[in-house]
Design a protein around this motif. Structure first.
Motif, PDB file in Angstrom:
ATOM      1  N   CYS A  73      -5.868  -5.852  -0.403  1.00 26.28           N
ATOM      2  CA  CYS A  73      -6.851  -4.849  -0.802  1.00 26.28           C
ATOM      3  C   CYS A  73      -7.083  -4.942  -2.306  1.00 26.28           C
ATOM      4  CB  CYS A  73      -6.391  -3.452  -0.408  1.00 26.28           C
ATOM      5  SG  CYS A  73      -4.913  -2.960  -1.269  1.00 26.28           S
ATOM      6  N   ILE A  89      -5.344   5.375   6.003  1.00 19.78           N
ATOM      7  CA  ILE A  89      -4.775   6.244   4.969  1.00 19.78           C
ATOM      8  C   ILE A  89      -5.462   7.593   5.153  1.00 19.78           C
ATOM      9  CG2 ILE A  89      -4.551   6.649   2.503  1.00 19.78           C
ATOM     10  CD1 ILE A  89      -4.987   3.575   2.166  1.00 19.78           C
ATOM     11  N   VAL A 149       0.838  -1.209   0.000  1.00 22.06           N
ATOM     12  CA  VAL A 149       0.000   0.000   0.000  1.00 22.06           C
ATOM     13  C   VAL A 149       0.869   1.254   0.000  1.00 22.06           C
ATOM     14  CG1 VAL A 149      -1.824   1.207   1.251  1.00 22.06           C
ATOM     15  CG2 VAL A 149      -1.798  -1.257   1.224  1.00 22.06           C
ATOM     16  N   LEU A 170      -8.487   1.178  -4.609  1.00 23.97           N
ATOM     17  CA  LEU A 170      -7.835   1.993  -3.578  1.00 23.97           C
ATOM     18  C   LEU A 170      -7.147   3.200  -4.222  1.00 23.97           C
ATOM     19  CD1 LEU A 170      -7.629   1.736  -0.540  1.00 23.97           C
ATOM     20  CD2 LEU A 170      -5.316   0.866  -0.842  1.00 23.97           C
ATOM     21  N   THR A 171      -6.495   2.963  -5.359  1.00 21.15           N
ATOM     22  CA  THR A 171      -5.833   4.067  -6.066  1.00 21.15           C
ATOM     23  C   THR A 171      -6.879   5.114  -6.445  1.00 21.15           C
ATOM     24  OG1 THR A 171      -4.278   2.484  -6.977  1.00 21.15           O
ATOM     25  CG2 THR A 171      -4.380   4.635  -8.058  1.00 21.15           C
ATOM     26  N   ASN A 227       2.571  -4.147   3.419  1.00 23.43           N
ATOM     27  CA  ASN A 227       1.729  -5.023   2.600  1.00 23.43           C
ATOM     28  C   ASN A 227       0.376  -5.238   3.259  1.00 23.43           C
ATOM     29  OD1 ASN A 227       3.660  -5.325   0.698  1.00 23.43           O
ATOM     30  ND2 ASN A 227       4.475  -7.248   1.525  1.00 23.43           N
ATOM     31  N   PRO A 277      -6.269  -2.994  -5.361  1.00 22.07           N
ATOM     32  CA  PRO A 277      -5.362  -1.878  -5.636  1.00 22.07           C
ATOM     33  C   PRO A 277      -5.935  -0.801  -6.556  1.00 22.07           C
ATOM     34  CG  PRO A 277      -4.553  -3.923  -6.620  1.00 22.07           C
ATOM     35  CD  PRO A 277      -5.723  -4.281  -5.780  1.00 22.07           C
ATOM     36  N   LEU A 291       0.217   7.308   5.815  1.00 22.62           N
ATOM     37  CA  LEU A 291      -0.160   5.898   5.988  1.00 22.62           C
ATOM     38  C   LEU A 291       0.285   5.467   7.380  1.00 22.62           C
ATOM     39  CD1 LEU A 291      -1.112   3.141   4.919  1.00 22.62           C
ATOM     40  CD2 LEU A 291       1.170   2.774   4.015  1.00 22.62           C
TER      41      LEU A 291
END
Ligand SMILES: Nc1ncnc2c1ncn2[C@@H]1O[C@H](COP(=O)(O)OP(=O)(O)OP(=O)(O)O)[C@@H](O)[C@H]1O
Ligand SMILES: [Mg+2]
Length: 451
Positions: A331, A367, A301, A336-337, A328, A333, A358
């Motif tokens: 999730c 986050i 992450v 999340l991005t 790590n 990705p 983070l």
């Protein structure tokens, strides 16, 4: 854990009636046995019995000559009766309370008074702070017990006490089992199902099991869920239809405008058409809800966040990363991005500096996108999570959005079984925090964010 047999289908009222009947039967049968068991096994003396016997001795003494009285008294003492003869004037020293009396016994006496005629001086008689039971022999003499066995209770207590105790224990026990099995547990199940329910799968989420009332409630909730799903499907179909249908004339319009001779209006028209096209694309993407089907992966992450920050920096925004180099976690990705990009996108619109942090809480990954902008007023912090809602003042000319960004972030957080919090910063600014639990989130199919 062994499962208890389930109740036959009945209403709560019927179950309560059965419980009360069962309790009554138990109290009657077991109570009588307990009563004789307490009397026999513990040989607890009761006050009325003692007074009765003393009265019998007094009657025998009344007819006896003084010499015979001494013989009778001798025999009584030999038989274990700790009694004595005393002049009638002793009754003047009798009291009705004692500083040394056990308060529990006093309470029992008060709650369960004997039914029989009281002995000389009454049921509660004390001489020199010691409880006594006395009987009249003749006008000048009384006979009284010198020491009473401990404990001594009324026969009324011995008779009803075990029944009361049993009634209390049985009813409390049965009612608590009933409350858990018939009311609390099913309601808890409904609450859990309501929390994780996905309006989009056709599955029955509320278990239609238990008492008639609970089954009716579960059925009503399942029906409501089906109706909500139908309404949402219709709304989504309508929006998709409008989106698609608008695009064709829009493309035709753009082609026609592009063939127009160059002028200032032409530029403005093309810009407006592009903007409408962009909004349509965004709405359609939102309705397509691609991220709902993305599988879980073990991802670094930290590196995902660093990449997002560098992309914003490359565009000239002051966005920096603060956190470990490697972390790590399981999730989705791409989703999340998209979530963090939406947050940064909002932040750079209104703030000078943005920090993406983070960190690890004991049970979650946090986050945070912190900015030094104006923040979101308390009254709007929940509403901005609704799709298409925007705080008025934040409209920023050509960069004006549709008001979808934060609702997508909230959906993605929920998809990970996490949540989005919007917190104020001091002296001003917003801290948008996505908390992702460390436990594995639910699968893509059971997705709360699906539309
Ligand atoms: N960091 C922030 N600081 C202050 N206000 C914010 C911030 N982030 C969001 N907002 C407010 O919340 C509203 C909703 O944000 P959201 O991201 O959902 O929509 P948007 O940014 O307006 O449009 P879109 O994201 O669809 O392009 C915004 O219009 C803005 O008023
Ligand atoms: Mg936004």
């Amino acid at each position: 854990m062994t499962r208890l047999p389930s109740w036959p289908k009945a209403t709560i009222r019927q179950q309560l009636t059965v419980i009360i009947l069962v309790a009554l039967a138990m109290i009657l049968v077991v109570g009588n046995r307990m009563e004789s068991w307490v009397k026999d096994v513990y040989a607890i003396s009761d006050l009325e019995d003692l007074a009765d016997r003393l009265d019998t001795i007094a009657r025998v003494l009344a007819t006896a000559s003084p010499d015979d009285r001494q013989i009778i008294m001798g025999h009584a003492r030999a038989a274990g009766w700790d009694i004595t003869l005393a002049p009638m004037s002793t009754t003047n020293a009798f009291t009705h309370s004692s500083s040394e009396q056990n308060s529990l016994i006093a309470l029992t006496d008060w709650l369960f008074p004997p039914d029989n005629d009281p002995p000389l001086g009454g049921w509660q008689t004390f001489l020199n702070d010691r409880r006594v039971v006395a009987a009249k022999v003749d006008d000048a003499t009384i006979v009284m017990t010198l020491s009473l066995p401990e404990p001594i209770v009324t026969s009324d207590f011995l008779g009803r006490g075990p029944h009361f105790l049993l009634a209390f224990v049985v009813l409390a026990g049965l009612f608590s089992v009933f409350a858990v099995r018939a009311i609390t547990a099913p309601i808890q199940k409904i609450v859990e199902a309501a929390k994780r329910t996905d309006i989009h799968t056709g599955a029955v989420v509320f278990e239609e099991k238990g008492t008639v009332e609970i089954v009716t409630l579960a059925r009503a909730l399942n029906g409501m869920r089906r109706r909500i799903k139908l309404m949402m499907d219709a709304r989504t179909r309508m929006l998709r239809g409008i989106g698609h249908d608008l695009r064709t004339p829009l493309t035709r319009m753009k082609m026609k405008v592009e063939r127009m001779p160059d002028c200032s209006e032409k530029e403005a028209l093309i810009a407006d058409i592009d903007r409408i096209d962009g909004m349509l694309t965004e709405t359609l993407t939102y309705l397509r809800n691609d991220y709902a089907t993305e599988p879980l992966e073990l991802v670094n992450v930290a590196s995902v966040l660093q990449t997002i920050c560098s992309e914003f920096s490359d565009l000239g925004h002051a966005v920096r990363y603060d956190g470990p180099n490697k972390l790590n976690a399981e999730c989705r990705p791409v989703s999340l991005t998209r979530a963090v990009t939406n947050l940064c996108d909002n932040a750079v619109k209104v703030a000078r500096t943005v920090v993406v942090r983070l960190s690890e809480a004991p049970d979650a990954l946090v986050i945070a996108v912190d900015d030094d902008g104006p923040g979101i007023p308390q009254d709007y912090r929940e509403r901005v999570l609704e799709p298409f809602f925007k705080v008025d003042g934040a409209r920023q000319g050509s960069r004006e959005g549709l008001g979808l960004g934060l609702s997508i972030v909230a959906d993605i957080a929920r998809l990970h079984d996490g949540r989005l919090d919007l917190l104020p910063r001091q002296p001003h600014g917003l801290s948008a925090r996505i908390s992702l639990p460390r436990t594995s989130p639910s699968s893509g199919q059971e997705n709360p964010a699906a539309r």
